[in-house]
Scaffold this motif. Structure first.
Motif, PDB file in Angstrom:
ATOM      1  N   GLY A   1       0.909  -1.331   0.113  1.00 50.76           N
ATOM      2  CA  GLY A   1      -0.105  -0.080  -0.081  1.00 50.76           C
ATOM      3  C   GLY A   1       0.829   1.383   0.231  1.00 50.76           C
ATOM      4  N   LYS A   2       2.106   1.283   0.025  1.00 49.92           N
ATOM      5  CA  LYS A   2       2.962   2.430   0.181  1.00 49.92           C
ATOM      6  C   LYS A   2       3.400   2.754  -1.209  1.00 49.92           C
ATOM      7  N   LYS A   3       3.801   4.095  -1.531  1.00 47.12           N
ATOM      8  CA  LYS A   3       4.148   4.584  -2.775  1.00 47.12           C
ATOM      9  C   LYS A   3       5.616   4.247  -3.090  1.00 47.12           C
ATOM     10  N   VAL A   4       5.834   3.589  -4.303  1.00 45.60           N
ATOM     11  CA  VAL A   4       7.078   3.313  -4.693  1.00 45.60           C
ATOM     12  C   VAL A   4       7.236   4.019  -6.128  1.00 45.60           C
ATOM     13  N   VAL A   5       8.472   4.601  -6.241  1.00 46.41           N
ATOM     14  CA  VAL A   5       8.503   5.165  -7.716  1.00 46.41           C
ATOM     15  C   VAL A   5       9.809   4.572  -8.283  1.00 46.41           C
ATOM     16  N   MET A   6       9.360   4.260  -9.541  1.00 48.34           N
ATOM     17  CA  MET A   6      10.434   3.776 -10.233  1.00 48.34           C
ATOM     18  C   MET A   6      10.690   4.567 -11.753  1.00 48.34           C
ATOM     19  N   VAL A   7      11.962   5.228 -11.664  1.00 45.95           N
ATOM     20  CA  VAL A   7      12.070   6.052 -12.771  1.00 45.95           C
ATOM     21  C   VAL A   7      13.004   5.297 -13.830  1.00 45.95           C
ATOM     22  N   GLY A   8      12.282   4.956 -14.983  1.00 45.89           N
ATOM     23  CA  GLY A   8      13.051   4.115 -15.778  1.00 45.89           C
ATOM     24  C   GLY A   8      12.061   2.899 -16.258  1.00 45.89           C
ATOM     25  N   GLY A   9      11.952   2.561 -17.525  1.00 46.14           N
ATOM     26  CA  GLY A   9      11.032   1.614 -17.890  1.00 46.14           C
ATOM     27  C   GLY A   9      11.751   0.431 -18.796  1.00 46.14           C
ATOM     28  N   GLY A  10      12.977   0.374 -18.846  1.00 46.93           N
ATOM     29  CA  GLY A  10      13.691  -0.557 -19.505  1.00 46.93           C
ATOM     30  C   GLY A  10      13.992  -2.084 -18.929  1.00 46.93           C
ATOM     31  N   SER A  11      14.998  -2.523 -19.248  1.00 46.79           N
ATOM     32  CA  SER A  11      15.486  -4.144 -18.597  1.00 46.79           C
ATOM     33  C   SER A  11      15.463  -4.052 -16.990  1.00 46.79           C
ATOM     34  N   VAL A  12      16.070  -2.998 -16.618  1.00 50.51           N
ATOM     35  CA  VAL A  12      16.288  -3.056 -15.133  1.00 50.51           C
ATOM     36  C   VAL A  12      14.939  -3.064 -14.433  1.00 50.51           C
TER      37      VAL A  12
ATOM     38  N   ALA B   1       7.240  12.843  -4.543  1.00 48.00           N
ATOM     39  CA  ALA B   1       6.466  13.235  -3.539  1.00 48.00           C
ATOM     40  C   ALA B   1       5.548  12.174  -2.841  1.00 48.00           C
ATOM     41  N   GLY B   2       5.625  11.843  -1.675  1.00 43.40           N
ATOM     42  CA  GLY B   2       4.658  10.827  -0.974  1.00 43.40           C
ATOM     43  C   GLY B   2       5.468   9.520  -1.023  1.00 43.40           C
ATOM     44  N   ALA B   3       6.603   9.418  -1.642  1.00 43.83           N
ATOM     45  CA  ALA B   3       7.161   7.719  -1.905  1.00 43.83           C
ATOM     46  C   ALA B   3       7.839   7.539  -0.655  1.00 43.83           C
ATOM     47  N   TRP B   4       7.841   6.179  -0.462  1.00 47.10           N
ATOM     48  CA  TRP B   4       8.579   5.740   0.804  1.00 47.10           C
ATOM     49  C   TRP B   4       9.783   4.989  -0.093  1.00 47.10           C
ATOM     50  N   TYR B   5       9.900   4.701  -1.101  1.00 44.22           N
ATOM     51  CA  TYR B   5      10.958   4.014  -1.662  1.00 44.22           C
ATOM     52  C   TYR B   5      11.136   4.430  -3.083  1.00 44.22           C
ATOM     53  N   ALA B   6      12.282   4.431  -3.757  1.00 32.83           N
ATOM     54  CA  ALA B   6      12.621   4.879  -5.326  1.00 32.83           C
ATOM     55  C   ALA B   6      13.526   4.194  -5.701  1.00 32.83           C
ATOM     56  N   ILE B   7      13.723   4.066  -7.072  1.00 34.25           N
ATOM     57  CA  ILE B   7      14.718   3.339  -7.713  1.00 34.25           C
ATOM     58  C   ILE B   7      14.977   4.071  -9.062  1.00 34.25           C
ATOM     59  N   ALA B   8      16.320   4.610  -9.076  1.00 36.00           N
ATOM     60  CA  ALA B   8      16.671   5.280 -10.340  1.00 36.00           C
ATOM     61  C   ALA B   8      17.235   4.306 -11.217  1.00 36.00           C
ATOM     62  N   ALA B   9      16.533   4.173 -12.415  1.00 32.92           N
ATOM     63  CA  ALA B   9      16.943   3.060 -13.308  1.00 32.92           C
ATOM     64  C   ALA B   9      16.808   3.427 -14.727  1.00 32.92           C
ATOM     65  N   THR B  10      17.177   4.492 -14.991  1.00 36.69           N
ATOM     66  CA  THR B  10      17.164   4.880 -16.459  1.00 36.69           C
ATOM     67  C   THR B  10      18.750   4.653 -17.021  1.00 36.69           C
ATOM     68  N   ASP B  11      18.821   5.169 -18.274  1.00 35.87           N
ATOM     69  CA  ASP B  11      19.977   4.842 -19.103  1.00 35.87           C
ATOM     70  C   ASP B  11      20.890   6.290 -19.100  1.00 35.87           C
TER      71      ASP B  11
END
Length: 403
Positions: free
Chosen positions: A16-27, A72-82
């Motif tokens: 139920g917690k907001k997670v943000v993934m930046v990048g939509g590739g293989s990672v 904003a409002g995220a608990w966890y984030a992943i930077a996964a762009t090229d």
């Protein structure tokens, strides 16, 4: 800021917690399945995404550039762009807002590190190896195999059947990642390149280290697809470059799949190829719903039929009159889109209207859903419940069974 050498290993409850993934590739394709399984509220922001990521209905996908404030409002984030600058900006925003963040391209720049992990019988195990991703993946796989078989042995690290410059055609099973064979999982952990189908269990890709190249060969029905000759070409190209290639397919690679075509292409190109059979959905999915495809007191035969071609189509190789006349079990694969046609031809051929039918959607996974019907009303019930592929259709007396 932590480094892989002094990282503090911790489990996050993200339901139920907001997670943000930046990048939509293989990672993203590798990491998202486990995040989805955690129950997180996942937001993916990317300029473009792989077909597999686009097909994930459990995420919110925004196809655009990252903007400051997206966490904003995220608990966890992943930077996964090229783009290193974009990844750095994501990490900087996360630092300002005290959000733990993984940076996929430069692990030491993030405030969190993703371990090689797996789940088994309620146990979650994560391994960090000071940034040595192959080592952590190998140890993770060895621990899992030891748990499955009840032993720990140095033989788990034997790579005698891994051929650099070769291809392993691996059947991933019907959906549950635990239904891949032990050998298949071991070879997958040693891969340099994985060419994966849409129906290959996505959790298996999530276990791969970042150094593994994942090539999306997803054949999304009525959507984008990678031509078979292109799949053959990329396997051969990577193998001839000295890499170990795993062609990961759903189910068994030789059951209504193009596994033998891929083997033939490798042999013609002089590339060593190994076939690792898989558990086919034609048998495993009915079993997961408590239905045997055979029962000695009811039937002595069952037939598996591909539904990718309609009855009466010039390319159809199926004798539907013979199928209608048999008393055993019919298992239809890839047939949901044309169920009206299949039901009609079987009824016209003499199969009784009250013949039990079982439809199982996303069998062996947490999203498994079963629908019971008869041959007469199966099409109506399938449409009413919105059944979509992947789904298996079982027709015959055994379809009335269940646990």
């Amino acid at each position: 800021m932590t480094t892989p050498e002094n990282a503090y290993l911790v489990g996050l409850r993200l339901t139920g917690k907001k997670v943000v993934m930046v990048g939509g590739g293989s990672v993203a394709q590798r990491r998202l399945p486990l995040l989805i399984a955690s129950g997180a509220d996942i937001h993916v922001i990317a300029r473009s995404a792989t077909p597999a990521v686009e097909a994930m209905s459990q995420i919110t996908l925004s196809l655009r550039d990252y903007r400051d404030g997206d966490l904003a409002g995220a608990w966890y984030a992943i930077a996964a762009t090229d783009d290193a600058q974009v990844n750095a900006a994501v990490v900087a925003e996360a630092e300002r807002n005290r959000i733990f963040c993984v940076r996929a391209d430069i692990a030491v720049e993030g405030s969190a590190v993703t371990p090689a992990s797996f789940e088994y019988a309620g146990l979650s195990v994560g391994v960090l190896a000071g940034g040595e991703h192959r080592r952590s993946a190998a140890i993770r796989s060895a621990i899992r195999e030891a748990l499955q078989r009840g032993v720990i042995s140095s033989e788990r690290f034997d790579n005698s059947d891994v051929v650099r410059g070769g291809v392993a055609l691996v059947g991933g099973g019907p959906g549950d990642p635990e239904l891949i064979t032990v050998r298949g999982r071991r070879l997958l952990a040693q891969a340099d390149v994985v060419v994966a189908d849409r129906l290959a269990p996505p959790e298996l890709l999530a276990e791969l280290p970042p150094s593994v190249e994942v090539i999306d060969a997803a054949k999304i029905p009525y959507g984008r697809s990678m031509a078979q000759d292109a799949i053959n070409a990329v396997m051969i190209e990577r193998a001839k470059a000295g890499q170990f290639v795993v062609r990961l397919k759903g189910g068994d690679p030789f059951v209504f799949a193009r596994g033998y075509e891929e083997v033939a292409a490798c042999v013609d190109a002089g590339v060593p190829v190994t076939v690792v059979p898989g558990v086919t959905s034609a048998i495993a999915v009915p079993a997961s719903a408590g239905v045997p495809v055979t029962h000695r007191s009811i039937n002595h035969e069952f037939v598996v039929v591909s539904g990718h071609v309609a009855p009466g189509h010039p390319e159809s190789l199926v004798n539907w009159d013979a199928l209608a006349a048999m008393t055993g079990t019919i298992v239809l694969l890839m047939a949901v889109e044309r169920i009206e046609l299949f039901a009609d031809v079987l009824l016209k051929g003499g199969r009784p209207a009250d013949t039990p039918v079982l439809i199982v959607q996303q069998g062996t996974t947490a999203a498994q859903h079963s629908l019971r019907a008869t041959l007469a009303d199966a099409p109506e019930k399938v449409r009413a419940e919105g059944i979509r592929p992947p789904a298996i259709i079982v027709i015959g007396s055994v379809a009335a069974f269940g646990i």
